[in-house]
Write a protein that holds these residues in place. Structure first.
Motif, PDB file in Angstrom:
ATOM      1  N   ARG A  27      31.511  13.605 -21.043  1.00  0.00           N
ATOM      2  CA  ARG A  27      31.747  12.409 -20.214  1.00  0.00           C
ATOM      3  C   ARG A  27      32.748  12.728 -19.107  1.00  0.00           C
ATOM      4  O   ARG A  27      32.581  12.309 -17.960  1.00  0.00           O
ATOM      5  N   PHE A  28      33.795  13.473 -19.438  1.00  0.00           N
ATOM      6  CA  PHE A  28      34.791  13.867 -18.442  1.00  0.00           C
ATOM      7  C   PHE A  28      34.129  14.700 -17.340  1.00  0.00           C
ATOM      8  O   PHE A  28      34.344  14.467 -16.150  1.00  0.00           O
ATOM      9  N   GLY A  29      33.328  15.687 -17.749  1.00  0.00           N
ATOM     10  CA  GLY A  29      32.673  16.550 -16.768  1.00  0.00           C
ATOM     11  C   GLY A  29      31.731  15.786 -15.848  1.00  0.00           C
ATOM     12  O   GLY A  29      31.698  16.018 -14.633  1.00  0.00           O
ATOM     13  N   ALA A  30      30.959  14.853 -16.428  1.00  0.00           N
ATOM     14  CA  ALA A  30      30.028  14.073 -15.616  1.00  0.00           C
ATOM     15  C   ALA A  30      30.778  13.185 -14.624  1.00  0.00           C
ATOM     16  O   ALA A  30      30.360  13.027 -13.470  1.00  0.00           O
ATOM     17  N   VAL A  80      34.136  23.041 -16.202  1.00  0.00           N
ATOM     18  CA  VAL A  80      34.611  21.737 -16.689  1.00  0.00           C
ATOM     19  C   VAL A  80      33.524  20.679 -16.498  1.00  0.00           C
ATOM     20  O   VAL A  80      33.258  19.864 -17.394  1.00  0.00           O
ATOM     21  N   GLU A  81      32.859  20.687 -15.349  1.00  0.00           N
ATOM     22  CA  GLU A  81      31.786  19.715 -15.120  1.00  0.00           C
ATOM     23  C   GLU A  81      30.663  19.879 -16.135  1.00  0.00           C
ATOM     24  O   GLU A  81      30.081  18.890 -16.600  1.00  0.00           O
ATOM     25  N   ARG A  82      30.359  21.114 -16.496  1.00  0.00           N
ATOM     26  CA  ARG A  82      29.259  21.370 -17.444  1.00  0.00           C
ATOM     27  C   ARG A  82      29.708  21.294 -18.896  1.00  0.00           C
ATOM     28  O   ARG A  82      28.936  21.596 -19.802  1.00  0.00           O
ATOM     29  N   ALA A  83      30.967  20.894 -19.118  1.00  0.00           N
ATOM     30  CA  ALA A  83      31.528  20.779 -20.469  1.00  0.00           C
ATOM     31  C   ALA A  83      31.537  22.125 -21.188  1.00  0.00           C
ATOM     32  O   ALA A  83      31.386  22.208 -22.406  1.00  0.00           O
ATOM     33  N   GLN A  84      31.766  23.193 -20.431  1.00  0.00           N
ATOM     34  CA  GLN A  84      31.860  24.536 -21.006  1.00  0.00           C
ATOM     35  C   GLN A  84      33.303  25.033 -21.050  1.00  0.00           C
ATOM     36  O   GLN A  84      33.552  26.134 -21.517  1.00  0.00           O
ATOM     37  N   ARG A  85      34.230  24.239 -20.551  1.00  0.00           N
ATOM     38  CA  ARG A  85      35.645  24.607 -20.566  1.00  0.00           C
ATOM     39  C   ARG A  85      36.463  23.332 -20.714  1.00  0.00           C
ATOM     40  O   ARG A  85      36.130  22.288 -20.150  1.00  0.00           O
ATOM     41  N   TRP A  86      37.558  23.428 -21.477  1.00  0.00           N
ATOM     42  CA  TRP A  86      38.414  22.263 -21.678  1.00  0.00           C
ATOM     43  C   TRP A  86      39.263  22.015 -20.429  1.00  0.00           C
ATOM     44  O   TRP A  86      39.881  22.950 -19.919  1.00  0.00           O
ATOM     45  N   PRO A  87      39.305  20.787 -19.938  1.00  0.00           N
ATOM     46  CA  PRO A  87      40.179  20.508 -18.787  1.00  0.00           C
ATOM     47  C   PRO A  87      41.632  20.385 -19.233  1.00  0.00           C
ATOM     48  O   PRO A  87      41.917  19.857 -20.311  1.00  0.00           O
ATOM     49  N   LEU A 131      42.683  10.959 -15.719  1.00  0.00           N
ATOM     50  CA  LEU A 131      43.816  11.024 -16.651  1.00  0.00           C
ATOM     51  C   LEU A 131      43.622  10.068 -17.820  1.00  0.00           C
ATOM     52  O   LEU A 131      44.093  10.335 -18.935  1.00  0.00           O
ATOM     53  N   ILE A 132      42.948   8.958 -17.587  1.00  0.00           N
ATOM     54  CA  ILE A 132      42.658   8.024 -18.682  1.00  0.00           C
ATOM     55  C   ILE A 132      41.685   8.658 -19.668  1.00  0.00           C
ATOM     56  O   ILE A 132      41.818   8.500 -20.890  1.00  0.00           O
ATOM     57  N   LEU A 133      40.707   9.421 -19.159  1.00  0.00           N
ATOM     58  CA  LEU A 133      39.725  10.067 -20.036  1.00  0.00           C
ATOM     59  C   LEU A 133      40.296  11.281 -20.755  1.00  0.00           C
ATOM     60  O   LEU A 133      39.836  11.642 -21.845  1.00  0.00           O
TER      61      LEU A 133
END
Length: 327
Positions: free
Chosen positions: A242-245, A275-282, A301-303
């Motif tokens: 969700r963050f990445g999207a 990060v966008e592809r959810a392959q790395r932790w932000p 920051l909320i997410l």
């Protein structure tokens, strides 16, 4: 129907709403998503037509409804240069025409809106062709007619693809998938984004949207081209997805490539893409910098805390597995 632009295209009026809604209902009726929206097959076509009617009426005031002169194809566009209000009394009207199925339309609409930007583009909500005439390029011709106008005005667009064939239809018109929303019965709706075409020039060509004042980026190798296809994201899979999207959506809203965003936040393009592809932790620092650069008002920051808890849980599992293997 009132004549607008040649050749063979007209702009629908209030008197055309029923005919336009029927064409859309015929196109919707056999979709897997429609089976979830209206489980009762005997009522499905009627309900879909009534719901389509609500949206077509709304598009007459907040967009463009274009049809072929003979009424065999229709494209419904919403002008979303500014936040789009819902149709008047939408939920009560839905209840009146869809009954117990009304909440399903609301749920799916809200899911899709979560991953669209609130403003700064046009939205191709529906394109439909009379069943006996599909596969002849009629829908493509109708959409291309409007896209040519949007390209001249330097306006990007979104579209929704409910089937693989629809996704390929939009790909051929320059759209790229950005994320897919899964419907409870397992079917998916893919959100497709079409940036402003790049003009001749360098690698990072920009075109300013005269209506919104934003700049949208497309990668060019020297001649007019579209941005390279993006991986389809699945934001419903996890908080990290969700963050990445959301990061990608905010980046596209501001018209930035991954390279451009990486320069602004002082990170590598590879990190932004991962990060966008959810392959790395932000990291928190990345979330904060992206919020600032993209004008997100603290949304990332909320997410982030939920994503970081997911990371901690994942790290803990890996440590336990390593200890178990070492014993």
């Amino acid at each position: 129907m009132a004549v607008s632009d040649p050749p063979g295209f007209v702009r629908a009026e209030a008197a055309d709403v029923d005919a336009v809604a029927r064409i859309i209902a015929d196109a919707w009726c056999d979709l897997d998503q429609a089976a979830w929206l209206v489980p009762n097959r005997r009522e499905r076509r009627t309900i879909l037509g009534e719901v389509a009617r609500i949206h077509v009426e709304h598009a007459l005031f907040y967009g463009t409804v274009e049809v072929l002169r003979d009424g065999t194809a229709v494209a419904v566009w919403f002008d979303r240069h500014r936040p789009l209000p819902p149709p008047p009394d939408y939920e009560s009207r839905l209840l009146a025409v869809a009954g117990s199925s009304s909440h399903r339309f609301v749920v799916l609409g809200k899911q899709l809106d979560m991953y669209r930007e609130p403003a700064g583009y046009e939205h191709l909500a529906f394109v439909a062709v009379t069943p006996g005439l599909r596969g002849r390029g009629i829908g493509r011709m109708l959409v291309q007619h409007h896209l040519a106008r949007l390209d001249r005005a330097e306006v990007p667009t979104y579209a929704d693809a409910a089937t693989n064939s629809a996704r390929e239809f939009y790909r051929a018109l320059g759209y790229s998938p950005t994320c897919a929303v899964t419907v409870p019965n397992g079917s998916r709706v893919c959100l497709m984004w079409r940036p402003v075409p790049a003009v001749e020039g360098g690698e990072d060509c920009r075109a300013e949207n005269k209506s919104s004042g934003r700049t949208f980026v497309a990668v060019s190798a020297g001649k007019m081209t579209m941005a390279r296809p993006m991986k389809v994201l699945t934001p419903e899979r996890s908080p990290r997805d969700r963050f990445g999207a959301r990061l990608r959506g905010l980046r596209l809203r501001e018209g930035l490539s991954q390279n451009a965003l990486a320069r602004l936040i002082r990170h590598s393009p590879g990190i932004v893409g991962a990060v966008e592809r959810a392959q790395r932790w932000p990291t928190r620092e990345l979330a904060q910098r992206c919020d600032e650069v993209l004008g997100a008002g603290g949304e990332l920051l909320i997410l982030w805390p939920v994503v970081d808890k997911m990371r901690e849980a994942s790290d803990g599992r890996r440590r336990r597995v390593r200890r178990a293997r070492s014993q």
